[in-house]
Motif scaffolding. Structure first.
Motif: not given
Length: 307
Positions: A140, A264, A284, A287
């Motif tokens: 991420g 992601s 998200d 990330l």
């Protein structure tokens, strides 16, 4: 090592590599079309040291030249490292990296990276890398930024083989691609210690920003340069590894993490064409960037489809 018009600094760097302790060195050098005395230096050293191999190629730039080096690297070594032509390595740089990599299974693609000590051109001024790595490396994070400087990267044969078989058609830089690949399929080790001097001079792509104002000017310039690049690189990664994006054998315990990484990745790939994906991408938690303010700016840029 990739060289290009590096005659001024090359001898010092080669000496620091050849003096590494606790490891056996084999040095593969590709010259990227130098016009100065770089080739003469390399040819002289190649005759003196049997463990140095040199070849030349047409101008490809840093990333292209290092990808070509990966293709030419044999599979006889246990570990591999990228080297810039103008830095200075401490004598235990490679040994420290190998000691940490040795704890990982050889079958697992593993990447080591660490901090550097910024040094002025004549090495009279030095200071530690100021950027703080507050969270662990992850896929991420790799989708959002690269914290693994190529000049510090050391990696095992498994990662080399994986990347050689899936070279990108379009990516931002070779060291970033290594971080993405290792973070998704294997292990990334980030060392908070520094074992090399990163020489700063007029030819550096990234300089040492001493003043607050200069750092922010550099950040704004960097944002402009990154337009659409994060999503394009994510798309390139998805296409390059599409047959491997599901859970690798023997890693069932990481299935939830792998699923999150894939979600992601797919969100980032198509978010500019879908407002719904933008709304899912922005919050998200998989990330993140290391700097809180940078992270917030990135999420705002995601909302307008800039990255």
């Amino acid at each position: 090592m990739s060289t290009y018009n590096g005659a001024r600094y090359l001898p010092q760097q080669l000496r620091s590599i050849l003096l590494q302790k606790g490891v056996k060195i084999s040095l593969l050098i590709r010259d990227d079309g130098s016009k100065d005395g770089t080739l003469e230096i390399l040819e002289t050293l190649k005759k003196r040291y049997r463990n140095i191999t040199v070849y030349t190629g047409s101008r490809r730039g840093a990333a292209g030249s290092f990808y070509d080096l990966l293709q030419h690297a044999d599979l006889l070594a246990d570990y591999y490292a990228f080297a810039d032509q103008d830095d200075i390595w401490k004598k235990d740089k490679l040994f420290q990296a190998v000691m940490l990599l040795e704890a990982q299974p050889q079958s697992l693609p593993a990447l080591y990276a660490g901090k550097v000590i910024y040094a002025s051109e004549n090495l009279s001024r030095c200071r530690k890398f100021p950027y703080q790595i507050r969270r662990m490396p992850s896929f991420g994070n790799a989708l959002m930024e690269n914290i693994c400087m190529g000049c510090t990267e050391v990696f095992n044969r498994s990662l080399l083989q994986l990347v050689k078989e899936h070279l990108p058609s379009d990516c931002i830089m070779h060291d970033w691609w290594m971080y993405l690949t290792a973070a998704y399929f294997g292990k990334v080790i980030y060392d908070q210690h520094a074992y090399m001097l990163y020489r700063q001079h007029g030819d550096n792509a990234v300089g040492m920003q001493n003043r607050w104002s200069r750092r922010w000017i550099h950040r704004m310039q960097h944002i402009r340069q990154m337009k659409y690049k994060l999503s394009i690189q994510a798309e390139t990664f998805k296409n390059a590894y599409e047959d491997l994006l599901y859970l690798p054998d023997g890693q069932k315990e990481s299935s939830s993490c792998m699923r999150g990484n894939k979600v992601s990745l797919y969100l980032l790939c198509g978010y500019r064409q879908s407002f719904v994906k933008r709304c899912r991408l922005v919050p998200d938690k998989n990330l993140y960037r290391q700097n809180v303010l940078d992270d917030a700016v990135c999420r705002l840029l995601f909302m307008i489809g800039f990255l």
